[in-house]
Design a protein around this motif. Structure first.
Motif, PDB file in Angstrom:
ATOM      1  N   ARG A 126       0.854  -1.193   0.000  1.00  0.00           N
ATOM      2  CA  ARG A 126       0.000   0.000   0.000  1.00  0.00           C
ATOM      3  C   ARG A 126       0.887   1.239   0.000  1.00  0.00           C
ATOM      4  O   ARG A 126       1.833   1.336   0.790  1.00  0.00           O
ATOM      5  N   PHE A 127       0.599   2.184  -0.887  1.00  0.00           N
ATOM      6  CA  PHE A 127       1.345   3.442  -0.980  1.00  0.00           C
ATOM      7  C   PHE A 127       0.446   4.566  -0.478  1.00  0.00           C
ATOM      8  O   PHE A 127      -0.675   4.729  -0.965  1.00  0.00           O
ATOM      9  N   VAL A 128       0.936   5.338   0.481  1.00  0.00           N
ATOM     10  CA  VAL A 128       0.178   6.446   1.056  1.00  0.00           C
ATOM     11  C   VAL A 128       0.942   7.731   0.766  1.00  0.00           C
ATOM     12  O   VAL A 128       2.116   7.852   1.116  1.00  0.00           O
ATOM     13  N   ILE A 129       0.270   8.677   0.117  1.00  0.00           N
ATOM     14  CA  ILE A 129       0.879   9.975  -0.187  1.00  0.00           C
ATOM     15  C   ILE A 129       0.163  11.026   0.649  1.00  0.00           C
ATOM     16  O   ILE A 129      -1.040  11.229   0.497  1.00  0.00           O
ATOM     17  N   LEU A 130       0.894  11.674   1.532  1.00  0.00           N
ATOM     18  CA  LEU A 130       0.307  12.657   2.446  1.00  0.00           C
ATOM     19  C   LEU A 130       0.259  14.039   1.807  1.00  0.00           C
ATOM     20  O   LEU A 130       1.154  14.418   1.060  1.00  0.00           O
ATOM     21  N   ASN A 131      -0.776  14.783   2.130  1.00  0.00           N
ATOM     22  CA  ASN A 131      -0.885  16.190   1.746  1.00  0.00           C
ATOM     23  C   ASN A 131      -0.751  17.005   3.025  1.00  0.00           C
ATOM     24  O   ASN A 131      -1.721  17.248   3.729  1.00  0.00           O
ATOM     25  N   GLU A 132       0.455  17.419   3.327  1.00  0.00           N
ATOM     26  CA  GLU A 132       0.710  18.142   4.572  1.00  0.00           C
ATOM     27  C   GLU A 132       0.185  19.568   4.545  1.00  0.00           C
ATOM     28  O   GLU A 132       0.228  20.252   5.547  1.00  0.00           O
ATOM     29  N   PHE A 133      -0.270  20.024   3.395  1.00  0.00           N
ATOM     30  CA  PHE A 133      -0.789  21.387   3.279  1.00  0.00           C
ATOM     31  C   PHE A 133      -2.301  21.432   3.468  1.00  0.00           C
ATOM     32  O   PHE A 133      -2.880  22.498   3.473  1.00  0.00           O
ATOM     33  N   TRP A 134      -2.942  20.277   3.606  1.00  0.00           N
ATOM     34  CA  TRP A 134      -4.370  20.232   3.900  1.00  0.00           C
ATOM     35  C   TRP A 134      -4.558  20.561   5.366  1.00  0.00           C
ATOM     36  O   TRP A 134      -3.977  19.921   6.242  1.00  0.00           O
ATOM     37  N   ASP A 135      -5.346  21.594   5.635  1.00  0.00           N
ATOM     38  CA  ASP A 135      -5.508  22.041   7.019  1.00  0.00           C
ATOM     39  C   ASP A 135      -6.759  21.472   7.682  1.00  0.00           C
ATOM     40  O   ASP A 135      -7.165  21.920   8.735  1.00  0.00           O
ATOM     41  N   GLY A 136      -7.379  20.497   7.064  1.00  0.00           N
ATOM     42  CA  GLY A 136      -8.601  19.901   7.596  1.00  0.00           C
ATOM     43  C   GLY A 136      -9.815  20.286   6.789  1.00  0.00           C
ATOM     44  O   GLY A 136     -10.837  19.612   6.832  1.00  0.00           O
ATOM     45  N   THR A 137      -9.708  21.391   6.036  1.00  0.00           N
ATOM     46  CA  THR A 137     -10.826  21.833   5.195  1.00  0.00           C
ATOM     47  C   THR A 137     -10.388  22.213   3.786  1.00  0.00           C
ATOM     48  O   THR A 137     -11.185  22.183   2.868  1.00  0.00           O
ATOM     49  N   SER A 138      -9.133  22.610   3.620  1.00  0.00           N
ATOM     50  CA  SER A 138      -8.674  23.044   2.297  1.00  0.00           C
ATOM     51  C   SER A 138      -7.152  22.925   2.209  1.00  0.00           C
ATOM     52  O   SER A 138      -6.496  22.552   3.174  1.00  0.00           O
ATOM     53  N   ASP A 139      -6.617  23.275   1.057  1.00  0.00           N
ATOM     54  CA  ASP A 139      -5.167  23.288   0.854  1.00  0.00           C
ATOM     55  C   ASP A 139      -4.573  24.663   1.103  1.00  0.00           C
ATOM     56  O   ASP A 139      -3.495  24.979   0.598  1.00  0.00           O
ATOM     57  N   ASP A 140      -5.211  25.517   1.892  1.00  0.00           N
ATOM     58  CA  ASP A 140      -4.725  26.869   2.145  1.00  0.00           C
ATOM     59  C   ASP A 140      -3.350  26.891   2.795  1.00  0.00           C
ATOM     60  O   ASP A 140      -2.635  27.872   2.711  1.00  0.00           O
ATOM     61  N   GLY A 141      -2.979  25.807   3.449  1.00  0.00           N
ATOM     62  CA  GLY A 141      -1.648  25.744   4.049  1.00  0.00           C
ATOM     63  C   GLY A 141      -0.567  25.924   3.007  1.00  0.00           C
ATOM     64  O   GLY A 141       0.491  26.454   3.298  1.00  0.00           O
ATOM     65  N   LEU A 142      -0.852  25.511   1.770  1.00  0.00           N
ATOM     66  CA  LEU A 142       0.123  25.665   0.694  1.00  0.00           C
ATOM     67  C   LEU A 142       0.391  27.141   0.433  1.00  0.00           C
ATOM     68  O   LEU A 142       1.520  27.555   0.242  1.00  0.00           O
ATOM     69  N   ARG A 143      -0.660  27.943   0.444  1.00  0.00           N
ATOM     70  CA  ARG A 143      -0.505  29.377   0.200  1.00  0.00           C
ATOM     71  C   ARG A 143       0.309  30.038   1.304  1.00  0.00           C
ATOM     72  O   ARG A 143       1.102  30.925   1.072  1.00  0.00           O
ATOM     73  N   HIS A 144       0.104  29.594   2.529  1.00  0.00           N
ATOM     74  CA  HIS A 144       0.796  30.196   3.677  1.00  0.00           C
ATOM     75  C   HIS A 144       2.041  29.414   4.076  1.00  0.00           C
ATOM     76  O   HIS A 144       2.692  29.733   5.054  1.00  0.00           O
ATOM     77  N   TYR A 145       2.343  28.390   3.313  1.00  0.00           N
ATOM     78  CA  TYR A 145       3.469  27.520   3.580  1.00  0.00           C
ATOM     79  C   TYR A 145       3.450  27.035   5.021  1.00  0.00           C
ATOM     80  O   TYR A 145       4.403  27.157   5.778  1.00  0.00           O
ATOM     81  N   ASN A 146       2.303  26.482   5.384  1.00  0.00           N
ATOM     82  CA  ASN A 146       2.111  25.989   6.732  1.00  0.00           C
ATOM     83  C   ASN A 146       1.829  24.499   6.654  1.00  0.00           C
ATOM     84  O   ASN A 146       0.687  24.076   6.581  1.00  0.00           O
ATOM     85  N   ALA A 147       2.859  23.694   6.646  1.00  0.00           N
ATOM     86  CA  ALA A 147       2.698  22.253   6.506  1.00  0.00           C
ATOM     87  C   ALA A 147       2.632  21.583   7.868  1.00  0.00           C
ATOM     88  O   ALA A 147       3.350  21.951   8.789  1.00  0.00           O
ATOM     89  N   ASP A 148       1.769  20.600   7.968  1.00  0.00           N
ATOM     90  CA  ASP A 148       1.631  19.830   9.193  1.00  0.00           C
ATOM     91  C   ASP A 148       0.760  18.623   8.887  1.00  0.00           C
ATOM     92  O   ASP A 148       0.088  18.574   7.867  1.00  0.00           O
ATOM     93  N   ILE A 149       0.759  17.663   9.755  1.00  0.00           N
ATOM     94  CA  ILE A 149      -0.177  16.554   9.672  1.00  0.00           C
ATOM     95  C   ILE A 149      -1.302  16.906  10.637  1.00  0.00           C
ATOM     96  O   ILE A 149      -1.097  16.936  11.850  1.00  0.00           O
ATOM     97  N   VAL A 150      -2.475  17.215  10.105  1.00  0.00           N
ATOM     98  CA  VAL A 150      -3.598  17.589  10.965  1.00  0.00           C
ATOM     99  C   VAL A 150      -4.139  16.340  11.663  1.00  0.00           C
ATOM    100  O   VAL A 150      -3.888  15.203  11.243  1.00  0.00           O
ATOM    101  N   GLU A 151      -4.896  16.557  12.712  1.00  0.00           N
ATOM    102  CA  GLU A 151      -5.381  15.447  13.531  1.00  0.00           C
ATOM    103  C   GLU A 151      -6.194  14.441  12.721  1.00  0.00           C
ATOM    104  O   GLU A 151      -6.055  13.229  12.913  1.00  0.00           O
ATOM    105  N   GLN A 152      -7.025  14.914  11.787  1.00  0.00           N
ATOM    106  CA  GLN A 152      -7.832  13.997  10.980  1.00  0.00           C
ATOM    107  C   GLN A 152      -6.952  13.052  10.173  1.00  0.00           C
ATOM    108  O   GLN A 152      -7.238  11.859  10.060  1.00  0.00           O
ATOM    109  N   THR A 153      -5.877  13.573   9.598  1.00  0.00           N
ATOM    110  CA  THR A 153      -4.959  12.737   8.819  1.00  0.00           C
ATOM    111  C   THR A 153      -4.221  11.768   9.730  1.00  0.00           C
ATOM    112  O   THR A 153      -4.068  10.588   9.408  1.00  0.00           O
TER     113      THR A 153
END
Length: 95
Positions: free
Chosen positions: A6-33
């Motif tokens: 199984r291959f899992v690709i994470l989107n660390e810029f997803w903030d739980g509702t959108s990819d706005d973290g990419l715009r603000h360069y705020n990467a993290d693994i949110v609790e839902q992920t």
């Protein structure tokens, strides 16, 4: 899944509702992920897993201000180590 892995690709810029973290360069693994990884992916230990991420857990040289090491991700590396189904964590970002 490919050949039983199984291959899992994470989107660390997803903030739980959108990819706005990419715009603000705020990467993290949110609790839902984090919970999805623990409860859905890793608890299915009969299948090996390789996890991909753009941002490293701990930066090597350049991006020391934004590793996946704060907040919920303080436990991220330990979670990977605790699940024997994880074959590898592959990341980029360091150029």
């Amino acid at each position: 899944m490919y050949k039983g892995i199984r291959f899992v690709i994470l989107n660390e810029f997803w903030d739980g509702t959108s990819d706005d973290g990419l715009r603000h360069y705020n990467a993290d693994i949110v609790e839902q992920t984090y919970l999805w990884l623990c409860n859905t992916v890793f608890n299915n230990n009969d299948k090996p897993v390789i996890v991909f991420s753009h941002i490293p857990v701990a930066p090597y040289i350049y991006h020391t201000s934004n590793p996946l090491a704060g907040g919920i991700t303080g436990d991220f590396w330990q979670m990977l180590e605790n699940h024997k189904c994880v074959l590898a964590f592959i990341c980029g970002h360091e150029h």
